[in-house]
Design an enzyme around this catalytic site. Structure first.
Site, PDB file in Angstrom:
ATOM      1  N   HIS A   1       1.380  -0.955  -0.190  1.00  0.00           N
ATOM      2  CA  HIS A   1      -0.607  -0.195  -0.811  1.00  0.00           C
ATOM      3  C   HIS A   1       1.472   0.828  -0.076  1.00  0.00           C
ATOM      4  CE1 HIS A   1      -2.663   3.357   0.939  1.00  0.00           C
ATOM      5  NE2 HIS A   1      -3.549   2.270   0.908  1.00  0.00           N
TER       6      HIS A   1
ATOM      7  N   ASP B   1      -8.301  -5.391   0.430  1.00  0.00           N
ATOM      8  CA  ASP B   1      -8.101  -5.969  -1.154  1.00  0.00           C
ATOM      9  C   ASP B   1      -8.283  -7.547  -0.207  1.00  0.00           C
ATOM     10  OD1 ASP B   1      -7.323  -3.767  -2.984  1.00  0.00           O
ATOM     11  OD2 ASP B   1      -9.507  -4.047  -2.041  1.00  0.00           O
TER      12      ASP B   1
HETATM   13  C1  SDX Z   1      -6.298   0.014  -2.948  1.00  0.00           C
HETATM   14  O1  SDX Z   1      -4.933   4.323  -2.096  1.00  0.00           O
HETATM   15  C2  SDX Z   1      -5.810   3.399  -1.084  1.00  0.00           C
HETATM   16  O2  SDX Z   1      -5.943   3.831  -0.089  1.00  0.00           O
HETATM   17  C3  SDX Z   1      -6.037   2.631  -2.006  1.00  0.00           C
HETATM   18  C4  SDX Z   1      -6.511   1.557  -1.263  1.00  0.00           C
HETATM   19  C5  SDX Z   1      -8.031   2.543  -0.904  1.00  0.00           C
HETATM   20  O3  SDX Z   1      -9.155   1.934   0.259  1.00  0.00           O
HETATM   21  O4  SDX Z   1      -8.677   3.089  -1.547  1.00  0.00           O
HETATM   22  O5  SDX Z   1      -6.498   1.142  -0.295  1.00  0.00           O
HETATM   23  C6  SDX Z   1      -7.465   0.797  -2.173  1.00  0.00           C
HETATM   24  O6  SDX Z   1      -5.915  -0.073  -3.577  1.00  0.00           O
HETATM   25  C7  SDX Z   1      -5.805  -0.777  -2.183  1.00  0.00           C
HETATM   26  C8  SDX Z   1      -4.092  -1.436  -3.518  1.00  0.00           C
HETATM   27  C9  SDX Z   1      -4.625  -2.411  -4.224  1.00  0.00           C
HETATM   28  N1  SDX Z   1      -4.068  -2.540  -4.956  1.00  0.00           N
HETATM   29  C10 SDX Z   1      -3.242  -3.823  -5.258  1.00  0.00           C
HETATM   30  O7  SDX Z   1      -3.286  -5.020  -4.219  1.00  0.00           O
HETATM   31  C11 SDX Z   1      -1.938  -4.310  -6.165  1.00  0.00           C
HETATM   32  C12 SDX Z   1      -0.916  -4.922  -5.732  1.00  0.00           C
HETATM   33  N2  SDX Z   1      -0.197  -3.827  -4.629  1.00  0.00           N
HETATM   34  C13 SDX Z   1       1.069  -3.084  -5.171  1.00  0.00           C
HETATM   35  O8  SDX Z   1       0.662  -2.832  -6.436  1.00  0.00           O
HETATM   36  C14 SDX Z   1       1.485  -1.988  -4.115  1.00  0.00           C
HETATM   37  O9  SDX Z   1       1.352  -2.277  -3.452  1.00  0.00           O
HETATM   38  C15 SDX Z   1       0.640  -0.326  -4.417  1.00  0.00           C
HETATM   39  C16 SDX Z   1       0.220  -0.159  -6.049  1.00  0.00           C
HETATM   40  C17 SDX Z   1      -0.585  -0.500  -3.816  1.00  0.00           C
HETATM   41  C18 SDX Z   1       1.863   1.064  -3.808  1.00  0.00           C
HETATM   42  O10 SDX Z   1       2.554   0.542  -5.134  1.00  0.00           O
HETATM   43  P1  SDX Z   1       3.599   2.191  -4.531  1.00  0.00           P
HETATM   44  O11 SDX Z   1       3.307   2.432  -3.599  1.00  0.00           O
HETATM   45  O12 SDX Z   1       3.883   2.224  -5.850  1.00  0.00           O
HETATM   46  O13 SDX Z   1       5.316   0.471  -4.414  1.00  0.00           O
HETATM   47  P2  SDX Z   1       5.677   0.315  -5.526  1.00  0.00           P
HETATM   48  O14 SDX Z   1       5.460   0.194  -6.462  1.00  0.00           O
HETATM   49  O15 SDX Z   1       7.235   1.668  -5.162  1.00  0.00           O
HETATM   50  O16 SDX Z   1       6.504  -1.050  -4.242  1.00  0.00           O
HETATM   51  C19 SDX Z   1       7.588  -0.954  -3.566  1.00  0.00           C
HETATM   52  C20 SDX Z   1       8.686  -2.199  -3.924  1.00  0.00           C
HETATM   53  C21 SDX Z   1       8.392  -2.520  -4.620  1.00  0.00           C
HETATM   54  O17 SDX Z   1       9.775  -3.290  -4.655  1.00  0.00           O
HETATM   55  P3  SDX Z   1      11.340  -2.767  -5.078  1.00  0.00           P
HETATM   56  O18 SDX Z   1      10.854  -2.687  -7.155  1.00  0.00           O
HETATM   57  O19 SDX Z   1      11.751  -1.962  -4.465  1.00  0.00           O
HETATM   58  O20 SDX Z   1      12.578  -4.216  -5.366  1.00  0.00           O
HETATM   59  O21 SDX Z   1       7.441  -2.780  -2.799  1.00  0.00           O
HETATM   60  C22 SDX Z   1       7.466  -4.046  -4.063  1.00  0.00           C
HETATM   61  C23 SDX Z   1       8.143  -3.629  -5.215  1.00  0.00           C
HETATM   62  O22 SDX Z   1       8.115  -4.671  -6.491  1.00  0.00           O
HETATM   63  N3  SDX Z   1       5.807  -4.054  -3.658  1.00  0.00           N
HETATM   64  C24 SDX Z   1       5.085  -5.570  -4.270  1.00  0.00           C
HETATM   65  C25 SDX Z   1       4.126  -5.161  -3.920  1.00  0.00           C
HETATM   66  N4  SDX Z   1       3.913  -4.138  -3.634  1.00  0.00           N
HETATM   67  C26 SDX Z   1       5.080  -3.551  -3.847  1.00  0.00           C
HETATM   68  N5  SDX Z   1       5.809  -6.533  -4.948  1.00  0.00           N
HETATM   69  C27 SDX Z   1       4.816  -7.875  -4.963  1.00  0.00           C
HETATM   70  N6  SDX Z   1       3.989  -7.576  -4.873  1.00  0.00           N
HETATM   71  C28 SDX Z   1       3.393  -6.457  -4.413  1.00  0.00           C
HETATM   72  N7  SDX Z   1       2.283  -6.289  -3.821  1.00  0.00           N
END
Ligand code: SDX
Length: 375
Positions: free
Chosen positions: A258, A312
């Site tokens: 998140h 989720d």
């Molecule tokens: C919702 O904003 C809100 O409040 C949203 C929400 C709401 O109530 O409205 O809470 C609802 O949208 C929840 C989120 C639902 N999405 C998912 O579950 C999709 C999976 N999650 C990710 O794609 C990710 O965690 C995000 C998009 C939610 C957040 O991404 P960020 O803040 O842009 O983080 P990032 O992409 O920069 O990741 C940081 C690191 C990376 O690793 P490195 O490249 O630094 O090695 O963490 C890793 C990412 O690869 N990472 C994940 C991951 N989430 C982050 N690796 C594997 N699986 C994941 N889910």
């Protein structure tokens, strides 16, 4: 000009009286109240009153709101338009289309007057819920289900979706998920709605922007992807294998991570995890041990990636245990969040400043157009 922050990470993009994610104290404040307390003890109409009237409703106002949402009728042509769409069309795209069509039956559709918008918000929340409840029915050629004034909003909403008798525990679990999704500060979809509203465009335009945003798998679309992953895995060992394979391919595991909670558990997820355990204990989910399955995924992601579940991850299995069709998971997210979205759009219209950021130009300069013969 201010420094550029990719994805506007940690950038304050609005000031609001509506909600705040107090990560340090693991609290989500909604107009002064704890969202976690509201999930535990309030009903959805309480939250609608808090968000739209800007104060918790008394018993009479709560009844009024409940009835207004239940009695809100969806114009027949909106369902006819839905029926003309291909059932293969994504449910969020069908919802977006229905929402646009709904504007055609609101003589005040284009108003950006906060008072007029506040007055019609409960009706709109009720209409959105009924459209979402009927997306699968209309796509399958079935007649839309209408809500009844002798059932609560949550019972109407759930029964319209599953078209069977439901237990009080199922209704309560469904309502707790509605409240959990109702408001969450400035996620991408709420920001999208506020950006559109800041041009003084109307509720329908701002809400359709939010629907388009929520469809994305990085945002609202994650809950559908979570249940697809759990059903493909079938067992905890199967889920471990599947997650390891996906991580090895550098794929994102839906339901984890998140932007704001980063390396912490989403407090809403913890609560929905408890709701899931109680629901499964009461009704079981056949051969699928959802609790053990989710627990394994949670442990693995914590040890492998130091990542924690977001809402989720546990909302999806709660919906599954309730027998809700997967295609409705993200539309349900929008229906529940419509109360929060409307509060933000109205707040934006009440004290507006057009959103118009700058971009840092990285392209070439100094190129000149030379007149060339076009032969
Ligand atoms: C919702 O904003 C809100 O409040 C949203 C929400 C709401 O109530 O409205 O809470 C609802 O949208 C929840 C989120 C639902 N999405 C998912 O579950 C999709 C999976 N999650 C990710 O794609 C990710 O965690 C995000 C998009 C939610 C957040 O991404 P960020 O803040 O842009 O983080 P990032 O992409 O920069 O990741 C940081 C690191 C990376 O690793 P490195 O490249 O630094 O090695 O963490 C890793 C990412 O690869 N990472 C994940 C991951 N989430 C982050 N690796 C594997 N699986 C994941 N889910």
């Amino acid at each position: 000009m201010e420094a550029y922050k990719p994805g506007l990470e940690d950038v304050i993009a609005a000031e609001t009286q509506i909600s705040y994610l107090d990560v340090e104290h693991e609290e989500i404040i909604v107009r002064g109240y704890s969202l976690l307390e509201l999930i535990r003890s309030a009903c959805y109409a309480d939250v609608v009153g808090l968000l739209i009237d800007e104060r918790l409703p008394d018993a009479q106002r709560r009844h009024e709101l409940e009835q207004e949402m239940i009695r809100a009728s969806v114009p027949e042509p909106v369902y006819k338009i839905l029926a003309m769409l291909s059932p293969a069309m994504h449910a969020m795209d069908r919802l977006r289309t229905a929402l646009s069509a709904l504007a055609g039956f609101d003589p005040e559709a284009s108003t950006a007057d906060p008072e007029r918008e506040q007055a019609k918000a409960p009706r709109l929340i009720g209409q959105i819920a009924q459209i979402v409840a009927n997306l699968a029915h209309v796509a399958a050629g079935r007649a839309p289900v209408t809500f009844r004034s002798d059932w609560s909003f949550a019972e109407n909403f759930l029964r319209a979706i599953v078209t069977r008798a439901v237990t009080p525990q199922e209704v309560r679990a469904f309502e707790q998920a509605l409240i959990a999704y109702s408001e969450h500060e400035l996620p991408n979809s709420t920001f999208a709605a506020r950006v559109v509203a800041s041009t003084l465009s109307d509720l329908y335009g701002s809400l359709t922007a939010a629907v388009a945003s929520l469809k994305g798998p990085l945002h609202g679309g994650a809950n559908e992807a979570v249940i697809a992953m759990l059903l493909e895995a079938k067992t905890p060992d199967g889920l471990e294998r599947l997650i390891r394979e996906r991580l090895a391919r550098k794929e994102r595991i839906m339901g984890f991570g998140h932007r704001v909670y980063m390396r912490r558990m989403d407090p809403r997820a913890q609560l929905l995890k408890e709701v899931l355990a109680d629901l499964v204990k009461a009704k079981g989910t056949g051969e699928l041990d959802l609790v053990a399955l989710c627990e394994r995924g949670e442990q693995l992601m914590r040890t492998e990636k130091n990542l924690y579940p977001n809402l989720d991850y546990y909302a999806a299995p709660v919906y599954y245990a309730l027998g809700i069709p997967t295609e409705l998971y993200t539309p349900l997210f929008f229906a529940a969040r419509s109360a929060g979205l409307l509060a933000h759009i109205i707040e934006q219209h009440r004290e507006n400043r057009l959103y118009r950021p700058r971009a840092r130009y990285l392209g070439p300069r100094g190129l000149h157009y030379e007149i060339r013969s076009h032969t």
